[in-house]
Design a protein around this motif. Structure first.
Motif, PDB file in Angstrom:
ATOM      1  N   GLN A 167      -0.719   0.991  -7.713  1.00 14.13           N
ATOM      2  CA  GLN A 167      -0.112   1.797  -6.611  1.00 14.13           C
ATOM      3  C   GLN A 167      -0.852   1.944  -5.397  1.00 14.13           C
ATOM      4  O   GLN A 167      -0.151   2.490  -4.511  1.00 14.13           O
ATOM      5  CB  GLN A 167       0.603   3.211  -7.326  1.00 14.13           C
ATOM      6  N   THR A 168      -2.102   1.505  -5.391  1.00 15.80           N
ATOM      7  CA  THR A 168      -2.824   1.901  -4.324  1.00 15.80           C
ATOM      8  C   THR A 168      -2.925   0.705  -3.335  1.00 15.80           C
ATOM      9  O   THR A 168      -3.306   0.603  -2.210  1.00 15.80           O
ATOM     10  CB  THR A 168      -4.265   2.240  -4.677  1.00 15.80           C
ATOM     11  N   GLY A 169      -2.055  -0.322  -3.840  1.00 15.99           N
ATOM     12  CA  GLY A 169      -1.704  -1.680  -3.026  1.00 15.99           C
ATOM     13  C   GLY A 169      -2.792  -2.819  -3.246  1.00 15.99           C
ATOM     14  O   GLY A 169      -2.189  -3.754  -2.792  1.00 15.99           O
ATOM     15  N   THR A 216       0.788  -1.259   0.008  1.00  9.36           N
ATOM     16  CA  THR A 216       0.191   0.095   0.163  1.00  9.36           C
ATOM     17  C   THR A 216       0.902   1.101  -0.031  1.00  9.36           C
ATOM     18  O   THR A 216       2.027   1.179   0.364  1.00  9.36           O
ATOM     19  CB  THR A 216      -0.882   0.009   1.287  1.00  9.36           C
ATOM     20  N   ASN A 217       0.208   2.401  -0.281  1.00  6.51           N
ATOM     21  CA  ASN A 217       0.791   3.678  -0.473  1.00  6.51           C
ATOM     22  C   ASN A 217       2.103   3.850  -1.006  1.00  6.51           C
ATOM     23  O   ASN A 217       3.104   4.513  -0.584  1.00  6.51           O
ATOM     24  CB  ASN A 217       0.977   4.108   1.139  1.00  6.51           C
ATOM     25  N   SER A 270       3.131   7.356  -1.980  1.00  5.98           N
ATOM     26  CA  SER A 270       3.520   8.559  -0.944  1.00  5.98           C
ATOM     27  C   SER A 270       5.019   8.132  -0.614  1.00  5.98           C
ATOM     28  O   SER A 270       5.952   8.857   0.078  1.00  5.98           O
ATOM     29  CB  SER A 270       2.865   8.181   0.427  1.00  5.98           C
ATOM     30  N   ASP A 271       5.730   6.796  -1.223  1.00 12.39           N
ATOM     31  CA  ASP A 271       6.965   6.610  -0.743  1.00 12.39           C
ATOM     32  C   ASP A 271       7.877   6.813  -2.143  1.00 12.39           C
ATOM     33  O   ASP A 271       9.094   6.518  -2.237  1.00 12.39           O
ATOM     34  CB  ASP A 271       7.142   5.123  -0.501  1.00 12.39           C
TER      35      ASP A 271
END
Length: 110
Positions: free
Chosen positions: A105-107, A23-24, A27-28
């Motif tokens: 990319q949302t997990g 997930t996330n 953001s990384d």
């Protein structure tokens, strides 16, 4: 800081390690993200390379795996809503290829 996404490779099948957090990823993006692979015995003694594609099927520079069966995912592959990953193994004239796995990319995954 390095984040690691783990994948399981069994013969010609690649899948996300269910114990790994996917997930996330957006953001990384300011950090490198590493792909790490656990291989079944068919892959022993093969030179392993990970290939990455964008959601529009643009191929990025293939990455040779190190002695820990890992590599850094090209940062360009992480710029959109998903990317695809595949592993290729070579030894002499022997070749092993996994399916292409789409990572959202949302997990999630498709």
């Amino acid at each position: 800081i390095m984040r690691t996404l783990r994948f399981l490779v069994d013969g010609e099948t690649i899948k996300p390690d269910p114990t790994c957090d996917f997930t996330n990823l957006f953001s990384d993006r300011r950090f490198d993200i590493c792909a790490e692979f656990a291989f079944s015995s068919e892959w022993n003694d093969k030179i392993k390379v990970a290939a990455f594609w964008s959601m529009l099927d643009k191929e990025y520079e293939p990455q040779a795996l190190d002695d820990k069966n890992s590599c850094v995912i090209p940062s360009d592959a992480l710029k959109r809503a998903s990317f695809k990953i595949q592993v290729l193994g070579l030894r002499g004239s022997e070749k092993l290829t996994t399916n292409k796995l789409t990572i959202l990319q949302t997990g999630g995954r498709r």
